[in-house]
Design a protein around this motif. Structure first.
Motif, mmCIF file in Angstrom:
data_model
loop_
_atom_site.group_PDB
_atom_site.id
_atom_site.type_symbol
_atom_site.label_atom_id
_atom_site.label_comp_id
_atom_site.label_asym_id
_atom_site.label_seq_id
_atom_site.Cartn_x
_atom_site.Cartn_y
_atom_site.Cartn_z
ATOM 1 N N ALA A 1 -26.768 -30.721 -30.121
ATOM 2 C CA ALA A 1 -28.122 -30.181 -30.219
ATOM 3 C C ALA A 1 -28.249 -28.718 -29.835
ATOM 4 O O ALA A 1 -29.135 -28.014 -30.335
ATOM 5 C CB ALA A 1 -29.067 -31.017 -29.340
ATOM 6 N N ASP A 2 -27.382 -28.251 -28.960
ATOM 7 C CA ASP A 2 -27.571 -26.915 -28.397
ATOM 8 C C ASP A 2 -26.663 -25.850 -28.990
ATOM 9 O O ASP A 2 -26.701 -24.693 -28.571
ATOM 10 C CB ASP A 2 -27.369 -26.960 -26.873
ATOM 11 N N GLY A 3 -25.835 -26.228 -29.947
ATOM 12 C CA GLY A 3 -25.010 -25.251 -30.629
ATOM 13 C C GLY A 3 -23.901 -24.643 -29.791
ATOM 14 O O GLY A 3 -23.463 -23.513 -30.060
ATOM 15 N N VAL A 4 -23.431 -25.376 -28.788
ATOM 16 C CA VAL A 4 -22.333 -24.861 -27.970
ATOM 17 C C VAL A 4 -21.033 -24.914 -28.766
ATOM 18 O O VAL A 4 -20.701 -25.930 -29.371
ATOM 19 C CB VAL A 4 -22.210 -25.658 -26.658
ATOM 20 N N ASP A 5 -20.301 -23.809 -28.760
ATOM 21 C CA ASP A 5 -19.049 -23.711 -29.502
ATOM 22 C C ASP A 5 -17.829 -24.057 -28.655
ATOM 23 O O ASP A 5 -16.836 -24.572 -29.165
ATOM 24 C CB ASP A 5 -18.875 -22.279 -30.019
ATOM 25 N N MET A 6 -17.890 -23.735 -27.373
ATOM 26 C CA MET A 6 -16.741 -23.903 -26.497
ATOM 27 C C MET A 6 -17.220 -24.287 -25.097
ATOM 28 O O MET A 6 -18.198 -23.728 -24.597
ATOM 29 C CB MET A 6 -15.934 -22.600 -26.446
ATOM 30 N N VAL A 7 -16.552 -25.276 -24.495
ATOM 31 C CA VAL A 7 -16.837 -25.704 -23.128
ATOM 32 C C VAL A 7 -15.680 -25.268 -22.237
ATOM 33 O O VAL A 7 -14.510 -25.375 -22.623
ATOM 34 C CB VAL A 7 -17.044 -27.225 -23.052
ATOM 35 N N ALA A 8 -16.005 -24.785 -21.032
ATOM 36 C CA ALA A 8 -14.980 -24.281 -20.124
ATOM 37 C C ALA A 8 -15.087 -24.933 -18.752
ATOM 38 O O ALA A 8 -16.166 -25.359 -18.335
ATOM 39 C CB ALA A 8 -15.104 -22.764 -19.974
ATOM 40 N N ASP A 9 -13.952 -24.985 -18.071
ATOM 41 C CA ASP A 9 -13.770 -25.373 -16.682
ATOM 42 C C ASP A 9 -13.585 -26.883 -16.518
ATOM 43 O O ASP A 9 -12.484 -27.370 -16.521
ATOM 44 C CB ASP A 9 -14.914 -24.867 -15.801
ATOM 45 N N VAL A 10 -14.638 -27.645 -16.306
ATOM 46 C CA VAL A 10 -14.691 -29.111 -16.102
ATOM 47 C C VAL A 10 -14.264 -29.489 -14.682
ATOM 48 O O VAL A 10 -15.054 -30.017 -13.913
ATOM 49 C CB VAL A 10 -13.869 -29.897 -17.146
ATOM 50 N N GLY A 11 -13.002 -29.288 -14.315
ATOM 51 C CA GLY A 11 -12.594 -29.408 -12.919
ATOM 52 C C GLY A 11 -12.418 -30.797 -12.352
ATOM 53 O O GLY A 11 -11.916 -30.939 -11.239
ATOM 54 N N ASN A 12 -12.781 -31.836 -13.032
ATOM 55 C CA ASN A 12 -12.605 -33.210 -12.559
ATOM 56 C C ASN A 12 -11.853 -33.968 -13.643
ATOM 57 O O ASN A 12 -12.283 -34.005 -14.799
ATOM 58 C CB ASN A 12 -13.974 -33.849 -12.280
ATOM 59 N N SER A 13 -10.736 -34.579 -13.288
ATOM 60 C CA SER A 13 -9.873 -35.195 -14.296
ATOM 61 C C SER A 13 -10.551 -36.339 -15.030
ATOM 62 O O SER A 13 -10.383 -36.494 -16.243
ATOM 63 C CB SER A 13 -8.580 -35.688 -13.637
ATOM 64 N N ALA A 14 -11.309 -37.166 -14.314
ATOM 65 C CA ALA A 14 -11.975 -38.297 -14.959
ATOM 66 C C ALA A 14 -13.013 -37.812 -15.961
ATOM 67 O O ALA A 14 -13.128 -38.338 -17.074
ATOM 68 C CB ALA A 14 -12.620 -39.195 -13.907
ATOM 69 N N VAL A 15 -13.783 -36.793 -15.578
ATOM 70 C CA VAL A 15 -14.765 -36.218 -16.497
ATOM 71 C C VAL A 15 -14.051 -35.571 -17.683
ATOM 72 O O VAL A 15 -14.483 -35.696 -18.836
ATOM 73 C CB VAL A 15 -15.642 -35.190 -15.769
ATOM 74 N N ALA A 16 -12.947 -34.886 -17.405
ATOM 75 C CA ALA A 16 -12.208 -34.201 -18.468
ATOM 76 C C ALA A 16 -11.711 -35.165 -19.531
ATOM 77 O O ALA A 16 -11.761 -34.861 -20.731
ATOM 78 C CB ALA A 16 -11.028 -33.433 -17.868
ATOM 79 N N LEU A 17 -11.224 -36.324 -19.133
ATOM 80 C CA LEU A 17 -10.717 -37.291 -20.112
ATOM 81 C C LEU A 17 -11.830 -37.767 -21.045
ATOM 82 O O LEU A 17 -11.601 -38.002 -22.232
ATOM 83 C CB LEU A 17 -10.063 -38.468 -19.385
ATOM 84 N N GLY A 18 -13.047 -37.888 -20.516
ATOM 85 C CA GLY A 18 -14.184 -38.248 -21.362
ATOM 86 C C GLY A 18 -14.574 -37.133 -22.305
ATOM 87 O O GLY A 18 -14.846 -37.359 -23.491
ATOM 88 N N ILE A 19 -14.605 -35.905 -21.810
ATOM 89 C CA ILE A 19 -14.963 -34.751 -22.637
ATOM 90 C C ILE A 19 -13.910 -34.504 -23.716
ATOM 91 O O ILE A 19 -14.235 -34.117 -24.842
ATOM 92 C CB ILE A 19 -15.150 -33.505 -21.748
ATOM 93 N N GLN A 20 -12.654 -34.758 -23.380
ATOM 94 C CA GLN A 20 -11.572 -34.574 -24.363
ATOM 95 C C GLN A 20 -11.845 -35.379 -25.627
ATOM 96 O O GLN A 20 -11.666 -34.884 -26.745
ATOM 97 C CB GLN A 20 -10.245 -35.006 -23.731
ATOM 98 N N SER A 21 -12.290 -36.597 -25.458
ATOM 99 C CA SER A 21 -12.566 -37.459 -26.604
ATOM 100 C C SER A 21 -13.729 -36.929 -27.441
ATOM 101 O O SER A 21 -13.675 -36.918 -28.675
ATOM 102 C CB SER A 21 -12.868 -38.880 -26.117
ATOM 103 N N ILE A 22 -14.774 -36.451 -26.765
ATOM 104 C CA ILE A 22 -15.946 -35.938 -27.483
ATOM 105 C C ILE A 22 -15.599 -34.670 -28.259
ATOM 106 O O ILE A 22 -15.991 -34.498 -29.419
ATOM 107 C CB ILE A 22 -17.092 -35.669 -26.491
#
Length: 418
Positions: free
Chosen positions: A106-127
């Motif tokens: 919805a917000d037109g984000v092209d790139m996400v940076a940082d994350v910093g938590n492995s469990a959260v990162a594994l979820g974001i990786q899939s998206i």
């Protein structure tokens, strides 16, 4: 804690930070993209991490500041509208994935940076894979991100758990410290770090004699420390970070274990952790880091700018966020588009050119390959200037810091023919 909260409320950047166009200065970017070449007419970058919990000092809103500094420097090279969005995932995978999905959809984000938590990162990786968007990780330790769950869209800019443990384990086992006990955070990062440590220990003739896992944000480490003490291990390794490590090490000293025969090793420690526990508690601790603000003139110059904006010196994750955002934006300007595949190709084809990791390149498993440093916290009497807590024991060259691609279980490496 009150001081940290107070700091986090002063001069912070919340919501959307919009940078204005700057003057052109490099011929290579002087014909950069116009608004018409960019989806929505603006490049949007989302910085997501823990901004209020136990990992907030090491990245948090400081990473937002670092991203803003990268945008300022980029706009000395190219005229392009850039927006920085920020969010707190509260170390919860469901919250983090919901935010990033909304950013992408919805917000037109092209790139996400940082994350910093492995469990959260594994979820974001899939998206990011599903939606064909880019995510660049800094302080994400799990080797799964560039291993079994690697993705063309997910780049590891700072470190993984193998980088963090392999060098120090080899060195200490070689000194006769062969038995290890682990006190680790009970989520994807801590469990992966222990597994990587045990694998390296087995390779070099060491042995794990026990592990205890604690909840994220735990406050009382007494029972865990007593288990470590009774194990008889020569090394007690802490596979946690941020407030967790600070609290655990303070209690380690309160229990008198700092004067005992066991050696404490922080498998992941940041500058802010040393600052939080104090040099008297931290002195002698060793850790591996990818970056330190007092390495050279270029790192010190960035650190001064960051300090002026934030009031503290930058950590390695914050420096990595700057580098990732700057490298991404230069790739967008160079090709005249924010198309994901083309930007990724450009990022892979171009060496990094900044104070963080000059000359570093991305290899087939999407790890940025650069040197690491084995550092030790100075004695309080050795401190020559504020925040200069580390002495560099040795440089771990890039060729020695990473697990060989021939041992990778990343499908991208298999497809490329490892």
């Amino acid at each position: 804690m009150q001081d940290r909260v107070a700091r986090s409320r002063r001069g912070l950047f919340r919501g959307v930070l919009t940078a204005t166009a700057g003057a052109l200065s490099l011929l290579a970017l002087s014909t950069g993209p116009s608004a018409a070449d960019i989806s929505g007419g603006v490049v949007r970058i989302g910085v997501i991490n823990d901004q209020s919990g136990p990992l907030s000092d090491l990245a948090g809103l400081g990473s937002v500041v670092a991203a803003r500094l990268a945008v300022e420097d980029f706009q000395k090279l190219a005229s392009l509208k850039v927006e920085i969005l920020s969010a707190d995932h509260q170390n919860k995978a469901d919250i983090g994935t919901q935010i990033v999905r909304r950013w992408y959809e919805a917000d037109g984000v092209d790139m996400v940076a940082d994350v910093g938590n492995s469990a959260v990162a594994l979820g974001i990786q899939s998206i990011a894979r599903q939606m064909n968007k880019i995510v660049v990780y800094s302080a994400v330790g799990t080797t799964e991100i560039t291993g079994k769950q690697c993705s063309p869209n997910g780049l590891a800019w700072l470190h993984d758990n193998y980088n963090l443990v392999a060098g120090s384990i080899r060195k200490l086992v070689g000194q006769g410290l062969k038995t290890w006990f682990f006190i680790a955070a009970d989520y994807a990062f801590g469990r992966n770090m222990v597994a990587e440590s045990e694998r390296v220990l087995a390779e070099v003739g060491g042995k794990s004699v026990g592990t205890v896992f604690h909840p994220l944000g735990n406050a009382d480490y007494g029972s865990f420390l007593l288990q470590a003490q009774s194990s008889g291990a020569k090394v007690v390794a802490f596979a946690n970070a941020g407030e967790q490590l600070v609290t655990a090490m303070k209690q380690w000293n309160e229990f008198g274990m700092g004067a005992g025969p066991q050696k404490a090793v922080a498998e992941l420690m940041f500058l802010t952790d040393v600052h939080g526990m104090g040099m008297e508690t931290a002195k002698g601790l060793t850790t591996v880091t990818a970056w330190y603000w007092d390495l050279n003139d270029a790192t010190r110059a960035f650190a001064k700018r960051f300090f002026d904006a934030r009031g503290v010196m930058p950590t390695a994750p914050q420096a990595a966020v700057y580098s990732a955002v700057f490298h991404y934006l230069k790739a967008v300007a160079a090709i005249g588009s924010d198309d994901t595949a083309r930007v990724l190709d450009r990022m892979r084809a171009t060496p990094v050119d900044d104070f963080f990791a000059p000359g570093a390149t991305l290899r087939a498993d999407n790890k940025l390959v650069h040197d690491f440093y084995l550092v030790q916290v100075k004695e309080p009497t050795e401190l020559e200037k504020p925040w200069a807590y580390y002495k560099v024991v040795e440089t771990i060259s890039a060729k020695d810091a990473y697990r060989p691609l021939s041992e990778s279980d990343c499908p991208l490496v298999t497809a490329a023919g490892k």
